[in-house]
Design an enzyme around this catalytic site. Structure first.
Site, mmCIF file in Angstrom:
data_model
loop_
_atom_site.group_PDB
_atom_site.id
_atom_site.type_symbol
_atom_site.label_atom_id
_atom_site.label_comp_id
_atom_site.label_asym_id
_atom_site.label_seq_id
_atom_site.Cartn_x
_atom_site.Cartn_y
_atom_site.Cartn_z
ATOM 1 N N LYS A 17 -47.869 9.169 -15.715
ATOM 2 C CA LYS A 17 -46.872 10.110 -15.161
ATOM 3 C C LYS A 17 -47.508 11.249 -14.388
ATOM 4 O O LYS A 17 -47.058 11.603 -13.310
ATOM 5 C CB LYS A 17 -46.027 10.749 -16.284
ATOM 6 N N ARG A 89 -37.170 15.038 -22.524
ATOM 7 C CA ARG A 89 -37.740 14.031 -23.420
ATOM 8 C C ARG A 89 -36.768 13.682 -24.537
ATOM 9 O O ARG A 89 -37.063 12.805 -25.338
ATOM 10 C CB ARG A 89 -38.995 14.621 -24.074
ATOM 11 N N ARG A 126 -58.968 8.426 -21.960
ATOM 12 C CA ARG A 126 -58.586 9.487 -21.013
ATOM 13 C C ARG A 126 -59.423 10.749 -21.225
ATOM 14 O O ARG A 126 -59.628 11.195 -22.345
ATOM 15 C CB ARG A 126 -57.103 9.835 -21.187
ATOM 16 N N ARG A 159 -58.562 15.288 -24.326
ATOM 17 C CA ARG A 159 -57.464 16.204 -24.616
ATOM 18 C C ARG A 159 -57.345 16.365 -26.119
ATOM 19 O O ARG A 159 -57.536 15.428 -26.865
ATOM 20 C CB ARG A 159 -56.161 15.633 -24.047
ATOM 21 N N ARG A 170 -46.888 10.867 -30.969
ATOM 22 C CA ARG A 170 -46.257 11.030 -29.649
ATOM 23 C C ARG A 170 -45.568 9.733 -29.209
ATOM 24 O O ARG A 170 -44.473 9.753 -28.662
ATOM 25 C CB ARG A 170 -47.315 11.465 -28.627
HETATM 26 P P1 AMP Z 1 -47.676 15.834 -22.238
HETATM 27 O O1 AMP Z 1 -48.822 16.412 -21.488
HETATM 28 O O2 AMP Z 1 -46.487 15.569 -21.386
HETATM 29 O O3 AMP Z 1 -48.086 14.627 -23.055
HETATM 30 O O4 AMP Z 1 -47.195 16.959 -23.285
HETATM 31 C C1 AMP Z 1 -48.102 17.486 -24.239
HETATM 32 C C2 AMP Z 1 -47.339 18.130 -25.373
HETATM 33 O O5 AMP Z 1 -46.531 19.222 -24.873
HETATM 34 C C3 AMP Z 1 -46.358 17.226 -26.107
HETATM 35 O O6 AMP Z 1 -46.970 16.403 -27.078
HETATM 36 C C4 AMP Z 1 -45.425 18.271 -26.733
HETATM 37 O O7 AMP Z 1 -46.028 18.910 -27.827
HETATM 38 C C5 AMP Z 1 -45.313 19.304 -25.605
HETATM 39 N N1 AMP Z 1 -44.213 18.982 -24.685
HETATM 40 C C6 AMP Z 1 -44.310 18.723 -23.349
HETATM 41 N N2 AMP Z 1 -43.108 18.482 -22.815
HETATM 42 C C7 AMP Z 1 -42.209 18.579 -23.814
HETATM 43 C C8 AMP Z 1 -40.807 18.404 -23.911
HETATM 44 N N3 AMP Z 1 -40.057 18.083 -22.835
HETATM 45 N N4 AMP Z 1 -40.214 18.590 -25.114
HETATM 46 C C9 AMP Z 1 -40.935 18.927 -26.199
HETATM 47 N N5 AMP Z 1 -42.265 19.062 -26.195
HETATM 48 C C10 AMP Z 1 -42.920 18.904 -25.014
#
Ligand code: AMP
Length: 228
Positions: A17, A89, A126, A159, A170
């Site tokens: 993404k 989400r 990653r 990360r 996740r």
């Molecule tokens: P990502 O980089 O998109 O995988 O997001 C990393 C982390 O940020 C996620 O595991 C959540 O803890 C938080 N996060 C990002 N976007 C959201 C969202 N739309 N709703 C809730 N938590 C989020």
């Protein structure tokens, strides 16, 4: 006009993404908003918001809906077009987005479809630059030697939430909470599912084709680098 396009991008963690939305944003002349990147910056800066969300990020748990919705509404205010990467989400976040911006808030939602076993292997390899956020892949899942980013010279690291436990948490919330949202977006006629396997260039070309087709834009009019 493509600069006014409003898009969502969905897909399992590790489906590409971040990479695809950055490229799509550049091609359409719209702003890429990644909620994950935003939260990670707040955590690194130790802001009040960062302190509130840090624990969720570390565990791979979702940040509470109200908090995320507020952050996204602040970010999108006064912008022309945008692509939201990592938001919504959950059904509640999706409903909040349409409640705030109206029924025609979104022109297109792209879902990158990559099977679970494949994203687990991608996530374990990653690596991300702690300076500019550039994403790369380690030669093996075990490699934890610090390398320097060839774009900005920052440290290329794993990360914090790319651990086995956080990855599992996740992916399971993706299936249980984001799955129903995807079905809903499809029922609204907004969803385009793209096979996310293959190289970043291949997936980008497929995405451009779908965007052109669904939004009646011409690929030639988009700002696509010739190397892609
Ligand atoms: P990502 O980089 O998109 O995988 O997001 C990393 C982390 O940020 C996620 O595991 C959540 O803890 C938080 N996060 C990002 N976007 C959201 C969202 N739309 N709703 C809730 N938590 C989020």
């Amino acid at each position: 006009m493509s600069e006014q396009t409003h898009m969502l991008i969905l897909g399992r963690q590790g489906s590409g993404k971040g990479t695809q939305s950055a490229r799509i944003a550049a091609a359409l002349g719209i702003t890429h908003i990644s909620t994950g990147d935003l939260f990670r910056k707040e955590v690194a800066r130790k802001t009040q918001l960062g302190m509130r969300v840090g624990g969720y990020l570390e565990r791979g748990a979702l940040v509470p809906d109200e908090l995320v919705v507020d952050v996204v509404m602040n970010q999108t205010a006064d912008l022309g077009g945008w692509i939201l990467d990592g938001f919504p989400r959950t059904m509640a976040q999706g409903q909040a987005l349409f409640d705030a911006l109206g029924d025609d808030a979104v022109d297109l939602a792209i879902e990158l479809d990559v099977p679970t076993h494949q994203v687990i292997s991608r996530l374990s390899m990653r690596r991300v630059c702690d300076g500019c956020g550039a994403i790369s892949s380690a030669p093996s899942s075990e490699e934890d030697v610090i390398r320097l980013c060839n774009i900005c010279g920052g440290n290329v690291v794993r990360r914090q939430d790319d651990t086995v436990e956080a990855i599992q948490s996740r992916l399971s919330s993706y299936d249980s909470l984001t799955g129903p949202l995807i079905i809903w977006l499809d029922s609204l006629g907004l969803l385009a599912t793209i096979d996310g396997k293959g190289t970043a260039d291949e997936v980008f070309q497929k995405s451009l084709g779908v965007i052109a087709d669904r939004l009646l834009l011409s690929v030639e009019a988009m700002d696509v680098p010739t190397s892609s």
